[in-house]
Design a protein around this motif. Structure first.
Motif, PDB file in Angstrom:
ATOM      1  N   ARG A 471       0.828  -1.209   0.000  1.00  0.00           N
ATOM      2  CA  ARG A 471       0.000   0.000   0.000  1.00  0.00           C
ATOM      3  C   ARG A 471       0.863   1.260   0.000  1.00  0.00           C
ATOM      4  O   ARG A 471       0.611   2.205  -0.747  1.00  0.00           O
ATOM      5  N   HIS A 475       1.132   4.237  -2.962  1.00  0.00           N
ATOM      6  CA  HIS A 475       0.972   5.686  -2.759  1.00  0.00           C
ATOM      7  C   HIS A 475       2.250   6.426  -3.137  1.00  0.00           C
ATOM      8  O   HIS A 475       2.197   7.539  -3.693  1.00  0.00           O
ATOM      9  N   ASP A 488      -1.223  -2.128  -7.961  1.00  0.00           N
ATOM     10  CA  ASP A 488      -0.367  -2.621  -6.883  1.00  0.00           C
ATOM     11  C   ASP A 488       0.201  -3.995  -7.195  1.00  0.00           C
ATOM     12  O   ASP A 488       1.385  -4.259  -7.006  1.00  0.00           O
ATOM     13  N   GLU A 498      -4.515  -2.043  -2.619  1.00  0.00           N
ATOM     14  CA  GLU A 498      -5.048  -0.749  -3.054  1.00  0.00           C
ATOM     15  C   GLU A 498      -4.501  -0.497  -4.450  1.00  0.00           C
ATOM     16  O   GLU A 498      -3.292  -0.626  -4.681  1.00  0.00           O
ATOM     17  N   TYR A 533      -9.641  -8.954  -3.473  1.00  0.00           N
ATOM     18  CA  TYR A 533      -8.850  -8.150  -2.543  1.00  0.00           C
ATOM     19  C   TYR A 533      -8.506  -9.013  -1.329  1.00  0.00           C
ATOM     20  O   TYR A 533      -9.128 -10.046  -1.083  1.00  0.00           O
ATOM     21  N   ASN A 537      -9.461  -5.515   2.676  1.00  0.00           N
ATOM     22  CA  ASN A 537      -9.573  -4.414   1.718  1.00  0.00           C
ATOM     23  C   ASN A 537     -10.714  -4.695   0.749  1.00  0.00           C
ATOM     24  O   ASN A 537     -11.039  -5.865   0.465  1.00  0.00           O
TER      25      ASN A 537
END
Length: 950
Positions: A471, A475, A488, A498, A533, A537
Motif C-alpha cells: 500500500r 501511494h 499494486d 489498493e 482483494y 480491503n
C-alpha cells in the motif's frame, strides 16, 4: 582459467533451431542507432561492437589487476551489447553465473576538446565497476537502467584510452530479476548500448514532459497544456533554457503525417534553477492529441544558454494525452450495486485490447537483435488488432518505448519481480522504480505501472506486513508519477490491496469452466465487495479488467491456440463491466507455446481465413477480427450441439467501442458445412437489424437457420454492418448435429451404396497396426513414420450382384509427425499438438491399395492443428488436429479386376501405406466424423451398373 570457465558454457546453441550468425558477419557496429531518442545529443559515439572478454569464476581478476590496459587475461571476445548468454554475443554461455570482465580501446574525437565527456551504459546486469586506463572511475548496482561515468579529467581527446568493466551477476533472488529466475534464459553483463557523449560545461541532465496531470479533485485537464521539468547540472544565476520546435532526427524512418512541430507563440525562455529542478508549462496552439489511432508527437530542442552563448542542447519529444479512470458514461447498467469505471484516454473511454509481452528474443535474449526487430513486434501487435502491450516484468530499452510512441501502441509496464522477501529486495525494487521514472517519464505510450506480478516474492502477503508495504509503495508511486494509473499487484490469487485497476488472471482451456468462472466473478464486482482483494480491503469503482488469460498456460505444453482464443475472448467481451483484456501472449518464449507468433517470430496459421464464410468482397476473417475494438458474438457454445432438421436459434450481440454514430446496424450471415455423406451445405441466413446509440454491449436479436435433415457439422459466419454498408464487426460459431446411431451401411439410392466405418473399426490386427495411436474416443487413429493401416470392408452380396460400375474411397487423412513438431523437446507434454506454422511442414505421401493393387495415392501437405480442426476439440487429445479431404476413384483397369475379386468374395481389403524410403515419411492419421475438420468417416462408395435388389 578461461578454458575452465568455458566448460560451463553450452557448446550448442540455446535453441537448436537457431544458429547464431558468425562473428565475421557482424563487422558493422551492432545496434548503431541512437539509444535515447528522448534525450539525444548530436555529439555522441557508439561503443558497441567487439570487446575483449573473460570469465572470472574464481573472482581473481581484481587481485590480479585485470583492470590494467595490458592485462593478458582477456583471450575471448564478445559482441556488445548482447548478454553473454545469447547466441548473438558469440559467447553463448547460458549456464554461467558470476564475475566477468570486458575491455575495449576507444578514442574521443579531437573536436570534443573543451566539452565534458561521459561514457554511458544503457544497462548492465547486475553490479559493475568501471576503470579507465587502469584507474577506477565509477560503479553501479542495478540491471535495467542507465548509468554514466564522467571521463573529462581522465582522457585526452584524440588519444587512445582503455575502458575495463567488471560485472558481477549471480541472479540473486533478492534482485528484481523477473523471469530470469525459475523460468527462462538469464541476461547478464552489458545488454544495452554503450556510448560516449560530449556535453557542455553546464548541461541538461533531465527533460520530462508530463501531460494530463490532475492537480486536485474536480480539476479539468487542459489538453493543450503540458508540464515540463528540467534538471541542469552546474547551472549559474542568469542561465536560460530556450525551448524551440524541432523535428524528429529519424524522420526518414517514420510517418511524416504524425509528426507535429510544436507551435509556440514565441520560443520559450525560462531561467534555469541553480539548485533542484526547473518547472514550466507549455501551451500549444491547435493541439494534436496522442492516441493509438493518431500517435502525434511534438519534437523540441532544449538549449541551455549562458550570456546568450549555447552551452548544451538536446532533442526530445512529447505527446499530448490524458489517462484517467472515470465512470463509464451511458452504460446500459451502472452495475446493479453502483457505478463502474473505464480507463479514459483523452476524455474518451478506451477498450483495452492487449497482449502480454515478455520481450525475450531467441538470438539476443533481453537484447533486441536490431531496431527492425523492435518495429516488427510492434507492427504485429497492431496487425493482430491490439492497442496495447503489457511489458511483462522486464524494463524495456528506450528505443522500444520510442517506437511504441511513434506507432501508437499503449504500454502497461511491470516492474521486474524479486523472488525473496527482504528489506534488501524491497529497497532494490523501490530504487528501480525511481530510476525507471527518471528515465521514462515522458513517453506518452506508457499509461500504467504494475508494481508486483502475482505476489511473487511477497512470501507474507497474507499478513499485514507485506500488504501495508505494498500500500505504501502504491501511494509512493502515485506521488512520483501522478500522470499514470498504478496497479499494486497483477493478481492470480485475488489479492489486491489498493490499486487504480482491479484486474485478475485465469488460464482455463475447458469452455464451460471458463464461462462459469467469468460469469461468477462478474457478479462479485461492485463497490464494497472483498472479492479479488485481501486483508479486509474492498473494491471501489476501479476499472475491472483481465490482465492475463488463455487456454494454454506456461505449463500446458505446445498446442493450438486458435480455438480457445475465440471463445475465451467472446466470454470476456460479453460483459460490459470488463473494460479490457490481456491475452497471454504476443509470442512464444522458449518452452512456453501460447504466443500469437512463434519464438523466432515466424507466423502461426490460425485457419480463420479458410474456415469462416464471408461475402466474396470481404477480406478474409483473421485474428484481428477477434481482438479489434468491436466484437460480434453469439451465445452458442463454442461447438454447439443440435439436431438434424432443427431450426437453430442464434442469439447475436455486439460489443461496440469505436466512435458510435447513432443508427441502425444490420447483421447477416451464412451457414456452411458438410454432411456425413460428404455433401457441402451453404445456407444464407435472414438478416436482423438493431439500433445502436452508445458504446457498450448490445443484444441485437436472434438469427435463425433451418438445418438440413442430415447429420452435419460446420460454421456460422456473421457480419454486422452500419447504415452505409461498412463492416462494424465479424464473428463466427461452430455447430454439429451428429448422431451416435448414424448408419454404417446404407443405400443412397437404387444404384449407390455407402459403407462407412470409424477409424479404429474394421482394422486388421497384425504387425501393420503395431504402435498405432487411437485417440479422440476412437475417432482418430495414427502412426508416425512409415505406416500401414489395413481395413477389411464387407459388401452386401446384392450390391456386388448388381455389377460394380465405380468404387470411390473418401476419408480425411493427415500426416503424423509426433514429437518431430515439438520446438522444445525437453519440456514436451503428453497433450502437445503444435499449431500449424507457415515455415515448417511435415508432409506425407500415402498409397491407397485395394486387394493388393495400388489404386491411387495422395500427398498430405502437413500435420496441421488450427481452428479448422474444430471437431478434435471435443477432448484434450490431439486438440485442433485435422487432415485433408482425400478422394480416390478407382480407374477402369483396376475396377474390372476388383469386380472379379468381389464376385469370389465380397470383401475389399483397403490398405493405406506410407512406405519406407519415400521422399516424405510424415506418418499417417485417419479421422472419423467426430474428429478433425470434416464430419465424415472413412467410406467406400459403390456405384452399381444395375439397381440393387431389395
Amino acid at each position: 582459467m578461461i578454458r575452465r570457465a568455458s566448460i560451463l558454457c553450452t557448446l550448442g546453441t540455446i535453441l537448436t533451431m537457431f544458429i547464431a550468425a558468425p562473428l565475421e558477419s557482424t563487422a558493422a557496429v551492432p545496434r548503431p542507432e541512437h539509444p535515447r531518442p528522448d534525450l539525444r545529443r548530436e555529439t555522441w559515439l557508439n561503443l558497441n561492437g567487439r570487446w575483449d572478454f573473460a570469465f572470472d569464476p574464481g573472482d581473481q581478476g581484481t587481485k590480479q589487476e585485470w583492470f590494467k590496459p595490458d592485462s593478458e587475461a582477456f583471450d575471448h571476445t564478445i559482441l556488445v551489447p548482447y548478454p553473454w548468454e545469447s547466441p548473438l554475443s558469440g559467447v553463448e554461455c547460458p549456464d554461467y553465473k558470476g564475475v566477468a570482465w570486458y575491455r575495449r580501446a576507444f578514442e574521443v574525437p579531437k573536436n570534443w576538446t573543451g566539452s565534458r565527456i561521459f561514457i554511458v551504459f544503457g544497462a548492465v546486469d547486475w553490479e559493475c565497476q568501471v576503470w579507465v586506463d587502469g584507474v577506477k572511475a565509477g560503479e553501479n548496482i542495478g540491471g535495467y537502467t542507465p548509468f554514466e561515468v564522467e571521463l573529462t579529467n581522465r582522457i585526452e581527446p584524440g588519444q587512445t584510452h582503455t575502458v575495463v568493466v567488471r560485472v558481477v551477476d549471480f541472479t540473486e533472488h533478492t534482485q528484481p530479476v523477473g523471469k530470469q529466475v525459475n523460468w527462462y534464459t538469464r541476461t547478464s553483463g552489458i545488454w544495452q548500448t554503450v556510448y560516449l557523449e560530449a556535453r557542455g560545461i553546464a548541461y541538461i541532465e533531465k527533460c520530462h514532459f508530463i501531460p494530463g496531470v490532475r492537480e486536485g479533485e474536480g480539476d479539468t485537464n487542459r489538453l493543450d497544456n503540458i508540464k515540463a521539468r528540467f534538471a541542469i547540472n552546474d547551472a549559474q544565476p542568469g542561465d536560460l533554457l530556450v525551448i524551440t520546435s524541432s523535428s524528429d532526427p529519424e524522420q526518414n524512418a517514420v510517418d511524416e503525417d504524425s509528426t507535429y512541430q510544436a507551435q509556440f507563440h514565441d520560443d520559450i525562455a525560462i531561467p534555469a534553477e541553480t539548485a533542484g529542478v526547473t518547472d514550466t508549462e507549455i501551451t500549444l496552439d491547435d493541439p494534436q492529441l496522442w492516441s493509438p489511432e493518431s500517435p502525434n508527437l511534438y519534437f523540441v530542442r532544449v538549449e541551455l544558454q549562458r550570456d546568450g552563448i549555447p552551452l548544451d542542447s538536446v532533442t526530445t519529444y512529447f505527446g499530448l494525452r490524458d489517462i484517467a479512470a472515470k465512470p463509464f458514461r451511458n452504460s446500459s447498467r451502472a452495475n446493479d450495486r453502483g457505478l463502474f469505471e473505464y480507463v479514459y484516454l483523452n476524455d474518451e473511454p478506451i477498450y483495452l485490447r492487449g497482449a502480454l509481452d515478455q520481450s525475450f528474443h531467441p538470438m539476443g535474449v533481453y537484447t533486441w537483435p536490431d531496431d527492425n526487430a523492435i518495429q516488427y513486434d510492434l507492427d504485429k501487435t497492431l496487425e493482430f488488432g491490439l492497442n496495447f502491450l503489457r511489458m511483462h516484468i522486464k524494463i524495456e530499452e528506450p528505443r522500444f518505448l520510442y517506437w511504441a510512441d511513434r506507432k501508437g501502441v499503449l504500454l502497461q509496464c511491470d516492474l521486474p519481480s524479486f523472488w525473496k522477501w527482504s528489506e534488501e529486495s524491497k529497497q532494490h525494487l523501490e530504487t528501480l522504480f525511481d530510476r525507471v521514472i527518471d528515465r521514462d517519464m515522458s513517453h506518452p505510450s506508457i499509461f500504467s505501472w504494475v508494481l508486483i506480478n502475482e505476489t511473487w516474492g511477497l512470501e507474507k502477503h497474507d499478513t499485514k506486513e507485506s500488504q501495508e508495504w505494498l500500500r505504501e509503495f502504491y501511494h509512493r508511486a502515485k506521488k512520483t508519477d501522478p500522470s499514470r494509473l498504478i496497479e499494486d499487484n497483477s493478481p492470480c490469487r485475488y489479492d489486491h490491496v489498493e490499486t487504480d485497476l482491479n484486474s485478475w488472471h485465469f488460464y482455463i482451456f475447458d469452455p464451460k469452466k471458463a464461462k462459469k468462472h467469468i460469469d461468477d466473478l462478474v457478479t462479485k464486482i461492485f463497490p464494497g465487495s472483498e472479492t479479488n482483494y485481501i486483508g479486509g480491503n474492498k473494491q471501489g469503482t476501479e476499472p475491472f479488467l483481465n490482465s492475463e488469460y488463455g487456454g494454454v498456460s506456461a505449463g500446458s505444453g505446445d498446442r493450438d491456440i486458435s480455438w480457445c482464443i475465440h471463445y475465451l475472448t467472446q466470454y470476456l467481451r460479453r460483459h460490459e463491466i470488463i473494460c479490457g483484456f490481456i491475452y497471454t501472449e504476443l509470442q512464444d518464449i522458449e518452452w512456453e507455446h501460447n504466443g500469437l507468433m512463434n519464438y523466432d517470430r515466424s507466423a502461426k496459421v490460425f485457419g480463420y481465413d479458410e474456415f469462416v464464410p464471408l461475402p466474396e468482397d470481404e477480406s478474409p476473417f483473421n485474428v484481428a477480427d477477434i481482438f479489434e475494438e468491436n466484437f460480434l458474438g453469439t451465445d452458442l457454445d463454442p461447438l454447439h450441439v443440435c439436431e438434424p432438421g432443427q431450426t437453430l436459434e442464434i442469439p447475436i450481440w455486439l460489443a461496440r467501442f469505436d466512435e458510435v454514430e447513432s443508427g441502425i446496424v444490420n447483421v447477416d450471415g451464412r451457414l456452411t458445412g458438410m454432411t456425413v455423406l460428404g455433401e457441402t451445405v451453404d445456407i444464407p441466413l435472414e438478416s436482423i437489424s438493431h439500433r445502436i446509440d452508445r458504446r457498450g454491449v448490445h443484444n441485437l436479436g436472434i438469427m435463425q437457420a433451418v438445418l438440413p435433415d442430415m447429420p452435419m457439422a460446420g460454421v456460422i459466419g456473421i457480419r454486422c454492418a452500419d447504415r452505409t454498408g461498412e463492416t462494424v464487426a465479424r464473428g463466427f460459431a461452430t455447430f454439429q448435429s451428429l448422431r451416435n446411431d448414424a448408419p454404417r451401411s446404407e443405400a443412397v439410392d437404387a444404384k449407390k451404396f455407402v459403407r462407412r466405418w470409424r477409424p479404429n473399426d474394421l482394422l486388421i490386427q497384425d504387425d501393420s497396426s503395431k504402435d498405432l495411436e487411437v485417440v479422440l474416443d476412437g475417432w482418430k487413429v495414427s502412426k508416425e513414420g512409415a505406416a500401414q493401416l489395413a481395413y477389411e470392408i464387407l459388401l452386401p452380396e446384392e450390391v456386388v450382384a448388381a455389377g460394380i460400375g465405380g468404387i470411390q474411397f473418401t476419408a480425411e487423412l493427415g500426416a503424423r509427425a509426433g514429437r518431430g513438431k515439438i520446438d522444445w523437446s525437453s519440456r514436451a507434454k503428453e497433450g502437445d499438438y503444435p499449431q500449424t506454422e507457415t515455415s515448417k511442414r511435415w508432409p506425407s505421401k500415402v498409397l491407397v491399395k485395394m486387394n493388393g493393387r495400388i489404386v491411387g495415392s495422395a500427398y498430405l501437405d502437413d500435420d496441421p492443428a488450427d481452428v479448422r480442426g474444430f471437431l478434435s476439440n471435443l477432448t484434450n487429445e490431439h486438440p485442433s488436429s485435422y487432415g485433408y479431404l482425400t478422394t480416390i476413384r478407382v480407374g477402369k483397369e483396376d475396377l474390372g479386376a476388383l469386380e472379379e475379386d468381389l464376385r469370389k468374395m465380397p470383401i475389399i481389403r483397403l490398405e493405406l501405406v506410407v512406405p519406407e524410403g519415400t521422399p516424405v515419411t510424415g506418418g499417417l492419421s485417419v479421422y472419423g466424423e467426430r474428429a478433425g475438420r470434416y464430419p465424415i468417416d472413412p467410406q467406400i462408395v459403390i456405384e452399381t451398373k444395375n439397381e440393387v435388389a431389395n
